[in-house]
Write an enzyme that holds these catalytic residues in place. Structure first.
Site, PDB file in Angstrom:
ATOM      1  N   LYS A  80       3.252   3.124   4.400  1.00  0.00           N
ATOM      2  CA  LYS A  80       5.384   2.177   3.618  1.00  0.00           C
ATOM      3  C   LYS A  80       4.666   1.350   4.865  1.00  0.00           C
ATOM      4  CE  LYS A  80       9.290   3.660   3.850  1.00  0.00           C
ATOM      5  NZ  LYS A  80      11.037   4.681   4.681  1.00  0.00           N
ATOM      6  N   SER A 155      13.975   5.550   1.045  1.00  0.00           N
ATOM      7  CA  SER A 155      13.436   4.565   1.094  1.00  0.00           C
ATOM      8  C   SER A 155      11.694   4.591   0.584  1.00  0.00           C
ATOM      9  CB  SER A 155      13.453   3.872   1.796  1.00  0.00           C
ATOM     10  OG  SER A 155      13.743   4.452   2.763  1.00  0.00           O
ATOM     11  N   SER A 179      14.725   9.522   4.210  1.00  0.00           N
ATOM     12  CA  SER A 179      13.650   8.357   2.784  1.00  0.00           C
ATOM     13  C   SER A 179      12.558   8.952   2.677  1.00  0.00           C
ATOM     14  CB  SER A 179      13.288   7.077   3.736  1.00  0.00           C
ATOM     15  OG  SER A 179      14.602   6.327   3.621  1.00  0.00           O
TER      16      SER A 179
END
Lengths: 489, 477, 95
Positions: A80, A155, A179
């Site tokens: 990420k 996210s 997330s």
């Protein structure tokens, strides 16, 4: 070669160890998949193939000389874009960090290297992890591989979508209020939000420091457990990190029964706003758990409805402080329109941050400002105490809890952002777990009538990921939701 | 004009003399090229986290115990948020809600006579900010983070100070305590001790404080004195003119000798303090605190009392020695070796001070072995060398750190112990100075001193004067 | 809690962010919505409940006072938008 992306991480590692596939081939397979599909799904924000090939060669040499290389040697893993990778772009999908190359590696990255995994590619996210749709990214939205008109969740949308789209073998995400779990649920993959402190946050660009955790996203529980075992553990660079209960990966993989386990279902997780198909799938999953030998019962948890307000106060307060360092002076975007010092701050920040981030920063400033601190921030810390207490009481009775990850399946693009409060409410089942710092495993448990994945979560006691990972493996041994993949991929 | 009294409180900031910064392992060493004592943590790179230096906590507790504070056993850190280029994270990690030390005091002489206590409200730990350097050539400001993250204690007094003299004595007392406790070297010129001064005035006898102003970052005793005098006078003038004192932060300009209001910020200062989520709280056990209390170094008051009562030094001499930790250390070592506090003190305030002065050396830069001075005094008092030689030996010790005994040996400075040799030398002198001998014998006392002088000269100072006198008397009688 | 234009301006200034009028309206109304929702916390009696800043009772995590090498100056400045010699540069801070 295309098979490589369909393999689970442990399976791929075995083949690499057996020299059926080389580490470099694995990396190249990911690059090819990315090349073939990413225009469609937009999972990646940057992709440094060269350095990954170099790393893969190093790993291959170790394998060739029969060194003990560990469980996952040679497995490429997507990262990420809020996890610092030395000398490689780490942008939080924000214009304000558009060119930032950290001078250091996050602890998890060091651990991946030490265990001979190969970090490859940074994956898309909501800007600064603030969002549930991956639509607030400065790199454009990631598409849900099950239906490209829908969001992948967020996210960590790029991470979850890349696994679902077979553009990555596995990925590291981060979870502040859901997330990791919510995009896993929307994309039909498996992900773990570890106990707060179980994985070092050193090098994770902070959104909300007291809630953030890094965790793995993969195709099944065994992979997730294996990656977690690599990245967990107390880190001297993170004072809030702790050693978690150790486990042997073989215990997880061999867990097929839940005999003797007591499972609680918070009935307040099935209140107003939950989609019926989601509720039904989770209740079906409860039946599976029973069939596996667990005792399952519902219990009341009336504090649930206070989780969202508490979360947004705490998260935005910490975020407004954490994001103050982005000022156009030390790194990242600096407005070319600034002449006076004050302008450097205001223009760089106003031009560099997106609207959702600005809004949360302003909300955070509000709840911390003098005159409002007690009514908002301090109140939220007290409710946090009550939420933690509610979970401790539940864990006196149950080994773990079962609930849906999100009230719905993936939303249409644009739908969430048009009604932000409604979008925030979508986090209702996940944020509580961050507030209490608990571990939670998200895994697929069904599909809705439009064939979109539905996810459930197994919530564990602090520093006891082992129990939920065992349960997750048992569930996946008895079901095949996690084996399904989007037809178009 | 009414009589006014000054009400003054101080916030004293002191840099701790730990080896590393408060939250990372960078050195705290002063100087160095800008941004070379800096890492990803203290420069505020995204993703980094702080970890507390255990020494900072120990030093804070030591300071609290040395100033009669209660230690807050459960204390924690908070973030103080504000934007400025010297603060790379845009927040300073500090302690607002639960500071590590509370409710202490320091005793000083009251301007009204007698002693008084200046109460300490709290002492908290925090991190220093970086340095901004104006570059005249480019007309820009350069930012240096070397000082960023150096540990600070902020010592906050109650408004118990009623004069500039009291303020200076309070800061001097604090400085002495901090140095003797071994937690800070308090070098004001390096900014490691500085004070924010809060001043207000009120008519004598009033119960209600006047409006106060704050002057920040004053870093010399003279400036503190001057600032309080000048600011209180300014406030009294305003009140006498029927004007109001505005609550504000003022900048003290020591070269011009006045303070001026800082440009009022467009934004009200709102530091948005909240608990630092990245640092677990501290929980200090009774055992931990007691172990620090037990090992506290001797503090200034106790040390001074001991020097005066046990060693018989004057208050003045005591004060001079205690003004400098290296001098205190040298003195104590010298006393240990000579068992002669008076001579030790005299040497330190005499020869040592003279050499420091002549060579423009700070006491902390003395390089010689501490035992040497004691050894010299013992050689002198044991009659092994003359006073003149002792001074010469010390000079060599001071400059080149020589071994005193070896130096005496090598340079043939030892005293003559052979009475017959002295006698024959004196006889020679008498033969050569018949005139003086006769004058002496006819009653001119001064000639005797002349003959001693000539004899010492002939002996090149290497015979004890008492022995020479004795022999001379014998020969002349 | 009612959010008005002045408060939004004040929050912008605290945050060092400037919004245009449209954005102020949008953000203002969204912050209003979430704050109204947040107000539900007032229903909850928290008298006597301790504010919990850390989830787990970890205390006293310390580091030894041992110097480690600092980062190379090039690394510290590598991302700096403006630099001169070994320093970051900002417009002058004093008038």
């Amino acid at each position: 070669m295309s098979d490589i992306l369909n393999m689970k991480a442990l399976e791929l590692a075995q083949k690499i160890k057996a020299k059926e596939i080389s580490a470099v081939e694995a990396v190249e397979a990911v690059a090819a998949a990315k090349e073939a599909k990413d225009l469609k799904y937009n999972c990646y924000t940057s992709f440094n193939l060269e350095s990954a090939v170099e790393n893969a060669k190093t790993v291959q040499k170790k394998i060739d000389s029969n060194e003990d290389v560990g469980l996952l040697a040679g497995v490429p893993i997507a990262i990420k874009d809020n996890i610092c990778t030395k000398g490689e772009l780490t942008t939080c999908a924000s214009k304000i960090l558009y060119n930032f190359k950290p001078p250091y590696n996050a602890t998890v990255i060091e651990k991946l290297h030490k265990n001979n995994l190969v970090p490859l590619g940074k994956v898309n996210m909501d800007e600064f992890a603030m969002g549930s749709t991956t639509e607030t990214s400065a790199y454009g939205e990631t598409k849900n591989p099950w239906d490209v008109t829908k969001v992948p969740g967020g996210s960590s949308g790029g991470a979850a979508a890349s696994v679902a789209a077979r553009e990555s073998v596995a990925a590291l995400g981060s979870d502040t209020g859901g997330s990791i779990r919510q995009p896993c649920s929307f994309c039909g993959v498996t992900g773990l939000k570890p106990t707060y402190g179980a994985v070092s946050r050193y090098g994770l660009i902070a959104y909300a420091s007291s809630l953030d955790q890094i965790g793995p996203i993969a195709k099944d529980t065994a992979d997730v457990a294996a990656i977690f075992s690599v990245i967990c553990g107390k880190d001297e660079k993170d004072g809030t990190s702790m050693d978690t209960t150790p486990f042997d990966i073989s215990d997880i993989i061999s867990s097929k029964s839940l005999k003797g386990k007591k499972v609680g279902i918070p009935s307040d997780y099935f209140g107003e706003g939950i989609n019926e198909e989601v509720a039904k799938s989770v209740m079906n999953a409860a039946k599976v758990l029973k069939e596996l030998g667990a005792e399952v019962e519902e219990f009341a948890m009336p504090i649930v409805k206070y989780a969202i307000p508490t979360y947004y106060i705490i998260a935005c307060a910490e975020a407004c402080s954490n994001l103050s360092r982005f000022d156009g002076i030390k790194y990242g975007y600096s407005s070319p329109n600034a002449e006076m010092l004050r302008d450097v701050y205001i223009k760089s920040r106003s031009e560099g941050f997106g609207m959702e981030v600005k809004k949360r920063i302003m909300l955070g400033n509000f709840v911390l400002s003098s005159g409002y601190y007690d009514a908002y921030y301090n109140k939220a810390l007290k409710v946090k105490g009550l939420i933690s207490k509610a979970f401790s009481e539940a864990f006196e009775k149950y080994d773990f809890l079962l609930g849906p990850v999100a009230p719905t399946t993936a939303l249409k693009m644009g739908e969430g952002l048009s009604d932000p409060l409604q979008m925030y409410l979508g986090d209702i089942y996940t944020v509580m777990i961050n507030i209490a710092g608990l571990p939670s495993l998200a895994l697929p448990c069904g599909f809705d009538s439009s064939n979109m994945p539905i996810g459930m979560q197994l919530i564990g006691k602090p520093f006891n990921e082992k129990t939920i990972l065992e349960a997750g493996n048992a569930f996946q041994s008895a079901t095949d939701y996690h084996e399904k993949m989007p037809e178009t991929v | 004009m009414a009589e006014y009294e000054i009400v003054c409180g101080l916030e004293v900031h002191t840099e701790l003399s730990t080896k590393t910064k408060i939250f990372c392992s960078c050195t705290t060493e002063f100087g160095g090229e800008p941004n070379t004592h800096v890492c990803e943590i203290c420069s505020g790179m995204p993703g980094t986290l702080p970890v507390v230096n255990e020494k900072v906590v120990e030093y804070a507790v030591r300071t609290g115990l040395s100033t009669n504070c209660t230690i807050t056993q459960n204390n924690k850190f908070d973030r103080k948020n504000y934007f400025y280029p010297d603060l790379p994270k845009a927040y300073q990690v500090s302690q607002l809600y639960l500071p590590i030390c509370q409710n202490g005091y320091v005793e000083i002489h009251s301007s009204k006579g007698g002693m008084k206590k200046v109460r300490i409200k709290e002492i908290h730990m925090e991190e220093d900010a970086g340095k901004l350097i104006h570059d005249a050539y480019s007309d820009c400001t350069l930012v240096d983070y070397n000082r960023c993250g150096v540990p600070l204690l902020e010592i906050v007094s109650e408004p118990d100070i009623s004069s500039a003299d009291e303020a200076v004595e309070y800061v001097e007392k604090l400085r002495d305590i901090l140095r003797f406790a071994g937690v800070s070297d308090c070098k004001m010129q390096e900014g490691s001790l500085r004070a924010d001064v809060n001043v207000s005035v009120m008519p004598v006898g009033s119960k209600e404080y006047g409006t106060r102003t704050e002057m920040k970052n004053i870093n010399s005793f003279k400036a503190i004195h001057h600032a309080i005098e000048s600011e209180s006078a300014r406030q009294i003038d305003l009140i006498e003119d029927g004007k109001e004192v505005k609550q504000e932060t003022r900048r003290w300009d020591d070269t011009k000798g006045y303070s001026y209001a800082m440009r009022s910020k467009e934004d009200a200062q709102d530091y948005k303090y909240f608990p630092e989520p990245d640092l677990p709280p501290l929980s200090l056990s009774d055992e931990y605190i007691e172990s620090i209390r037990k090992n506290l170094p001797e503090l200034p008051e106790a040390k001074k009392a001991r020097y005066m009562n046990d060693f018989g030094l004057s208050e003045y001499d005591t004060g001079l020695i205690c003004a400098s930790i290296p001098l205190v250390n040298l003195f104590e070592k010298t006393v240990e070796i000579t068992n002669n506090p008076k001579d030790s003190a005299n040497w330190i305030l005499g020869e040592v001070s003279k050499m420091l002065n002549d060579t423009q050396t700070q006491p902390e830069n003395m390089t010689f072995r501490a035992d040497s001075l004691g050894e010299i005094i013992n050689l002198l008092n044991g009659g092994k060398i003359s006073r003149d030689s002792a001074k010469k030996v010390f000079k060599a010790v001071f400059e080149e750190d020589v071994n005193p005994a070896e130096y005496v040996e090598k340079n043939n400075m030892g005293m003559m112990n052979d009475t017959s040799a002295i006698k024959s030398a004196v006889e020679e002198v008498l033969k050569a100075n018949e005139k003086a001998v006769n004058e002496y014998k006819s009653g001119k006392e001064a000639s005797f001193n002349y003959l001693i002088g000539q004899s010492m000269r002939a002996l090149r100072g290497k015979a004890p004067a008492s022995e020479v006198t004795k022999i001379l008397k014998e020969l002349l009688s | 809690m009612k959010i008005d234009g002045d408060l939004i301006k004040y929050l912008e200034s605290l945050a060092r962010i400037e919004l245009n009028e449209d954005e102020e309206k949008k953000v203002g109304s969204e912050i209003q919505d979430i704050l109204t929702y947040i107000d539900m916390l007032n229903e909850l009696n928290t008298d006597g409940v301790e504010a919990m800043s850390h989830s787990f009772p970890i205390t006293n995590v310390f580091r030894k006072d041992e110097v480690k090498p600092s980062a190379p100056n090039e690394d510290i400045l590598a991302n700096a938008p403006h630099k001169q010699d070994t320093c970051f540069v900002v417009p002058k801070t004093v008038e």
